[in-house]
Design a protein around this motif. Structure first.
Motif, short mmCIF file in Angstrom:
data_model
loop_
_atom_site.label_atom_id
_atom_site.label_comp_id
_atom_site.label_asym_id
_atom_site.label_seq_id
_atom_site.Cartn_x
_atom_site.Cartn_y
_atom_site.Cartn_z
N GLY A 1 40.10 45.64 49.51
CA GLY A 1 40.85 45.45 48.28
C GLY A 1 40.07 44.63 47.27
O GLY A 1 39.39 43.67 47.64
N LYS B 1 40.61 42.58 43.59
CA LYS B 1 41.62 42.02 42.70
C LYS B 1 41.40 42.52 41.28
O LYS B 1 40.26 42.68 40.84
CB LYS B 1 41.52 40.49 42.74
CG LYS B 1 42.64 39.77 42.03
CD LYS B 1 43.92 39.80 42.84
CE LYS B 1 44.95 38.84 42.27
NZ LYS B 1 45.26 39.05 40.85
N TRP C 1 46.04 45.08 42.86
CA TRP C 1 44.82 45.37 43.61
C TRP C 1 44.35 46.79 43.32
O TRP C 1 45.12 47.65 42.90
CB TRP C 1 45.05 45.22 45.11
CG TRP C 1 45.44 43.85 45.54
CD1 TRP C 1 46.70 43.31 45.57
CD2 TRP C 1 44.57 42.82 46.01
NE1 TRP C 1 46.66 42.03 46.02
CE2 TRP C 1 45.37 41.69 46.32
CE3 TRP C 1 43.20 42.74 46.23
CZ2 TRP C 1 44.83 40.52 46.81
CZ3 TRP C 1 42.67 41.57 46.73
CH2 TRP C 1 43.47 40.46 47.00
N ASP D 1 46.11 50.98 45.18
CA ASP D 1 46.32 50.37 46.48
C ASP D 1 47.29 51.13 47.38
O ASP D 1 47.42 50.81 48.56
CB ASP D 1 46.79 48.91 46.33
CG ASP D 1 48.08 48.81 45.51
OD1 ASP D 1 48.58 49.86 45.06
OD2 ASP D 1 48.58 47.69 45.33
#
Length: 231
Positions: A42, A44, A65, A87
């Motif tokens: 992931g 940010k 994410w 995500d």
């Protein structure tokens, strides 16, 4: 240095990012097939929730994410395929577009248990042939197929070996431990490129991820450490 270098502002870079065409790197003729390890992580992003948190000192309800998928060639150390998704996209769902980027034979495929299942195996065999060695750990609850006694699948063989020798021994004998190099590449991405995406919209974020891939491959082409057993 006394140089008058014009530097575009962030708005200009953002406007041009969506339509930026990144040239394909020239690929030398490969001496051997790719040993491919695939993993994801992931990244940010600075979304609306974070902006409100910084401005009004409020706590954001949900972090934003993006999911980065990388395919590493264990032989050369190059990232041979990469993609950025939202995500909520699962790893097996993103796999077809990753494999579309590979124009060379693949002899081995390593990935974690998220890729376990017939859809992934069928996709890999369809793309790279029956000779492909697929190393994906089955879950603890995995059971043998109905025809395992007469015609075991590669997955059946993995399940049987884990039952006989244990999961740690299987990881060594199957070469699954080499998947850690994919995790190391993700760590390298976050150290060199960073754990966050700076672009605001999704098309620009995908461009930013492709640039990051090119940067790491360029660094790898300049030279990398060699390891030799001394005892």
């Amino acid at each position: 240095m006394g140089l008058d270098v014009p530097v575009p502002d962030f708005s200009t870079l953002s406007r041009r990012g969506a339509g930026l065409s990144i040239p394909e790197e020239s690929k030398d003729q490969r001496a051997c097939p790719i040993k491919l390890v695939v993993d994801s992580t992931g990244l940010k992003i600075f979304g609306e929730g974070e902006w409100l948190q910084n401005k009004h000192k409020t706590k954001s309800k949900r972090k934003s994410w993006r999911k980065l998928h990388l395919g590493l060639d264990l032989t050369t150390g190059d990232i041979v395929c990469s993609d950025l998704t939202k995500d909520d996209v699962g790893d097996p769902t993103a796999l077809p577009e990753l494999l579309d980027q590979i124009d060379a034979p693949v002899s081995r495929f390593l990935a974690d248990g998220a890729y376990d299942g017939d859809p992934t195996s069928d996709l890999l065999v369809d793309r790279f042939g029956e000779a492909l060695e697929i190393v994906i750990p089955p879950p603890i609850t995995a059971v043998l197929s109905l025809d395992a006694a007469r015609d075991p699948t590669p997955r059946d063989k993995h399940i049987a070996e884990i039952r006989d020798k244990g999961r740690l021994a299987w990881q060594v004998s199957s070469g699954y431990n080499h998947r850690s190099r994919g995790e190391a590449q993700i760590g390298r991405w976050k150290m060199v490129i960073g754990p966050k995406l700076k672009a605001r919209n999704f098309p620009n974020q995908k461009t930013e991820a492709r640039i990051g891939t090119n940067i790491l491959n360029k660094m790898n082409g300049l030279g990398r450490a060699k390891y030799e057993a001394v005892a």
